[in-house]
Design an enzyme around this catalytic site. Structure first.
Site, PDB file in Angstrom:
ATOM      1  N   HIS A  95      37.505  45.965  44.298  1.00  0.00           N
ATOM      2  CA  HIS A  95      38.015  44.696  44.081  1.00  0.00           C
ATOM      3  C   HIS A  95      36.907  43.638  43.626  1.00  0.00           C
ATOM      4  CE1 HIS A  95      39.994  40.654  44.475  1.00  0.00           C
ATOM      5  NE2 HIS A  95      41.297  41.499  44.265  1.00  0.00           N
ATOM      6  N   GLU A 165      40.352  43.344  36.314  1.00  0.00           N
ATOM      7  CA  GLU A 165      40.510  41.796  36.840  1.00  0.00           C
ATOM      8  C   GLU A 165      39.593  40.936  36.012  1.00  0.00           C
ATOM      9  OE1 GLU A 165      40.705  41.535  41.399  1.00  0.00           O
ATOM     10  OE2 GLU A 165      39.259  43.110  40.904  1.00  0.00           O
TER      11      GLU A 165
END
Length: 249
Positions: A95, A165
């Site tokens: 992430h 992302e």
């Protein structure tokens, strides 16, 4: 036809008690027997076991992170086998907050992906560029490197989901259009095709993780290479999260 997948990443939010309330609200709002798309939630580690007992098989239980070693002297870390035993069927790796706050490199992400796969977990591997990288015109180079190096030495990607992302579109006041998101999703799919072949790339699900909201979810999910979302802030509100889930159907 790839089945959409929507996962709520609660990050470092919600106590165990609060997590149980939110999980109950989500399952109630979805209703029994919802099969329109795959749905998962990623509560904090402390709440995983209790939330898993509450939701059962109605929601996939996802860990926000795991270490790349199975055990040992790694104070504060959690292994893939530990989150699996807590009830998780999947884990997030790489992430953007792990990369930028904790210095995780592509090589570290690759080790985590391999270890989690070896424990039978599905892996949601994240990739994405910063605002500086976007404005510098190196989005393609950055994302391609993250995908290639993250999947290095892996033969089978059937248990992998990739989440794009755009870090530059999260909390910066800038918004990624559905066309901008689709462009990078196509780049990711083409990169995977180069590595694993067109058939495997065609089956791969690629989530979008750039500030998805009920107001923009439908348009994003209508793009041909966007297969759902990895939802941050909006997943902390049951009504918003379920609205996003239903936009994927």
């Amino acid at each position: 036809m790839r089945k959409k997948i929507v996962v709520g990443n609660w990050k470092m939010n919600k106590t165990v008690t609060e997590s149980l309330v939110l999980a109950a609200e989500v399952t109630a709002a979805l209703g029994e027997g919802f099969t329109g798309c795959d749905v998962g939630i990623a509560p904090p580690f402390t709440a995983l076991y209790e939330v898993g007992k509450l939701t059962g098989s109605r929601l996939a239980l996802v860990a926000q992170n795991c270490h790349f070693e199975p055990d040992g002297a790694f104070t504060g870390e959690v292994s893939a086998s530990m989150v699996r035993e807590a009830g998780c069927s999947a884990v997030i790796a790489g992430h953007s907050e792990r990369r930028h706050c904790f210095g995780e490199t592509n090589a570290i992400v690759n080790r985590k992906v391999k270890h989690a796969l070896s424990e039978g977990l599905q892996v949601i591997m994240c990739a994405g560029e910063t605002l500086e990288q976007r404005e510098g015109g190196v989005t393609g180079d950055v994302v391609t490197a993250q995908v290639r190096e993250g999947l290095l030495g892996i033969d089978d990607i059937s248990n992998i989901v990739i989440a794009y992302e755009p870090v530059w579109a999260i909390g910066t006041g800038k918004t990624a259009t559905s066309e901008q998101a689709e462009e990078v999703h196509l780049l990711i799919r083409n990169t995977v095709s180069d590595l694993f072949g067109e058939e495997a790339a065609g089956r791969l699900r690629i989530q979008y993780g750039g500030s998805v909201k009920p107001s923009n979810a439908k348009e994003l999910f209508s793009m041909p290479n966007i297969d759902g979302g990895l939802i941050g802030g909006a997943s902390l509100n049951a009504a918003d999260f379920v609205a996003i889930v239903k936009a994927a159907v």
